[in-house]
Enzyme design. Structure first.
Site, PDB file in Angstrom:
ATOM      1  N   CYS A  16      27.561   8.955 -43.868  1.00  0.00           N
ATOM      2  CA  CYS A  16      28.681   9.367 -44.723  1.00  0.00           C
ATOM      3  C   CYS A  16      28.986   8.235 -45.689  1.00  0.00           C
ATOM      4  O   CYS A  16      30.144   7.936 -45.955  1.00  0.00           O
ATOM      5  CB  CYS A  16      29.894   9.761 -43.886  1.00  0.00           C
ATOM      6  SG  CYS A  16      30.569   8.408 -42.927  1.00  0.00           S
ATOM      7  N   LYS A  29      28.152  16.860 -34.897  1.00  0.00           N
ATOM      8  CA  LYS A  29      26.777  17.357 -35.078  1.00  0.00           C
ATOM      9  C   LYS A  29      26.245  17.965 -33.779  1.00  0.00           C
ATOM     10  O   LYS A  29      25.538  18.962 -33.797  1.00  0.00           O
ATOM     11  CB  LYS A  29      25.869  16.247 -35.581  1.00  0.00           C
ATOM     12  CG  LYS A  29      25.860  16.182 -37.103  1.00  0.00           C
ATOM     13  CD  LYS A  29      26.458  14.992 -37.655  1.00  0.00           C
ATOM     14  CE  LYS A  29      26.728  15.034 -39.133  1.00  0.00           C
ATOM     15  NZ  LYS A  29      27.700  14.029 -39.532  1.00  0.00           N
TER      16      LYS A  29
END
Ligand code: SAM
Length: 464
Positions: free
Chosen positions: A239, A123
């Protein structure tokens, strides 16, 4: 994968949550996992970067990821992680669903952004590219070994405006209250979306683990809240699929912080999209009087420089800049110099514009901005990170190698190369115009300065 391999409590929860869709979801465990890469637009937007990206798209057979303009799928036998373009930071290998988080956060050039749980850097590198390398990016990772990998990835992708810190969220929130325009919290989670990629994650799963993760996420979220500016945005992602760590955590957060508003919530499911699955919520903090006041109480006095004494820093910077005037005619040297031992860094100017360097004191900072040089007695040795953040046009000497050549393979293994005798001194070594490291040329030999830990052991061709 056989459904029996999954914990019974997990499949029962999935059936309860998804009802009739559960069969399709569980069936997705039998499909191959999806693999992706995201082009680093800090590199791929340049003319040579565009050529290299086109080369990669055709040689790896890449196809676009719908929710991320710079994201692509690849399939075996392609091994983009073993190619010289990877060493050059042209792309980052990233699971495609995970690319949705930074797209939703949508950071802008010039902003102050925090990535609170950042290693290994998927990210962070995405955020840095969306910011076009401008502003301030603080990439934090609590675990020292993982912070090291994060710093390496930040360097490989040539990110000029990131500070890598290694701190617990609470330690950061005490130092940086209401500082950031945007925060990414990609929280440590029970990893249900990892089961296909990493079956070992299945063994760690239990209802108790889900509860433990949710409690930890709640703690970290409260620190994220403290560091968010009024009017700022927070992306929370995981996730994992269960509601406890996703929607319910967000509801609890909204209940406890009435000045936070939910802007969007997205789920990617492996049976509905081509990806391993991800959850992202985007929240915004209201611009309240109270919040603005508490921010102004933060105290903006200039603290002591966290690095060596100012006179030593000034001397080091001058020494580096006179070296750069000859060797890097296109390099402006913007940033606030900091000296740790013999390492000279340039802290992004955006940091000193709103904060003071004393805030870094006592904090583990594996990378205090762009590492530009090592000062060796009376000489300058340019840092690897500097090479990765340059373009060949900025360097007085550069030497280019073809992407599929034997020479680039030899170079990435750490070998020296024979070069024309006219080439002399510090040389930016590039692959199709993208820097991979420094070399030092003398008498027809280019000595390899690729850091030892980054050298590739095997011939790339064996791995393709
Ligand atoms: N954002 C990363 C990326 O895209 O590459 C992945 C981050 S991973 C999902 C979560 C990270 O949180 C891990 O690196 C882990 O070490 C870190 N972590 C674990 N416990 C933590 C804690 N209590 N506070 C903050 N971070 C923590």
């Amino acid at each position: 994968m056989n459904e029996e391999r999954l914990p019974a409590a997990y499949t029962a929860r999935i059936r309860e949550m998804l009802g009739q869709e559960a069969d399709a979801f569980l069936e997705s465990y039998n499909a191959r996992r999806t693999q992706g890469l995201r082009f680093n637009t800090l590199k791929s937007a340049s003319a040579s970067g565009q050529d290299a990206a086109e080369h990669a798209i055709s040689s790896f057979g890449l196809t676009p990821v719908p929710w991320c303009p710079s994201g692509y799928y690849y399939e075996e036998p392609a091994r983009p992680g073993r190619h010289a373009f990877h060493a050059a930071g042209l792309y980052y290998i990233q699971e495609p669903s995970a690319m949705s988080a930074a797209e939703l956060l949508a950071p802008l050039p010039g902003e102050s952004v925090l990535d609170l749980a950042a290693a290994p850097g998927g990210k962070t590198t995405h955020i840095a590219a969306l910011m076009k390398g401008q502003g301030l990016l603080v990439s934090n990772e609590i675990h020292p070994e993982r912070a090291k990998i994060l710093a390496e990835n930040v360097e490989r992708l040539g990110i000029p405006h990131a500070i890598v810190t290694c701190a617990a969220p609470g330690d950061l929130s005490r130092r940086f209250p209401a500082v950031f325009d945007r925060i990414m919290l990609d929280a440590p989670c029970s990893g249900e979306g990892m089961f296909r990629k990493d079956p070992a994650a299945i063994d760690e799963w239990s209802p108790g683990h889900v509860e433990m993760c949710a409690a930890r996420q709640w703690d970290i979220l409260q620190d994220a809240y403290l560091m968010l500016k009024p009017g700022g945005s927070l992306a929370y992602s995981t996730c994992t699929f269960n509601r406890t760590e996703n929607e319910e955590t967000i509801l609890r957060f909204l209940d406890s912080y009435p000045d936070m508003e939910l802007i969007a919530e997205r789920r990617l499911w492996p049976h509905l999209e081509q990806g391993e699955g991800h959850f992202v919520a985007l929240l915004r903090k209201a611009v309240s009087e109270e919040a603005v006041q508490s921010r102004s109480k933060r105290g903006g006095g200039r603290g002591k420089n966290a690095s060596r004494p100012l006179s030593a820093v000034r001397d080091a910077y001058q020494q580096f800049m006179s070296w750069a005037a000859a060797e890097l005619p296109g390099f402006t040297g913007q940033g606030v110099p900091l000296l740790f031992g013999e390492s000279l860094y340039l802290l992004p100017e955006a940091f000193s514009a709103s904060l003071h360097t004393g805030l870094l004191e006592g904090l583990k900072v594996p990378r205090a901005g762009l590492h530009v040089a090592h000062l060796k007695k009376n000489r300058i040795e340019p840092a690897h990170a500097l090479a990765m953040a340059l373009t060949p046009e900025q360097a007085a000497h550069s030497y280019d190698l073809a992407a599929d050549s034997l020479d680039i393979q030899a170079w990435l293994r750490g070998e020296s190369l024979a070069v024309p005798p006219g080439l002399h001194g510090w040389t930016l070594v590039t692959v199709q115009g993208l820097p991979v490291s420094w070399g030092k040329a003398s008498a027809g030999q280019l000595k390899n300065h690729l850091p030892k830990g980054l050298r590739i052991q095997k011939a790339l061709a064996d791995e393709q």
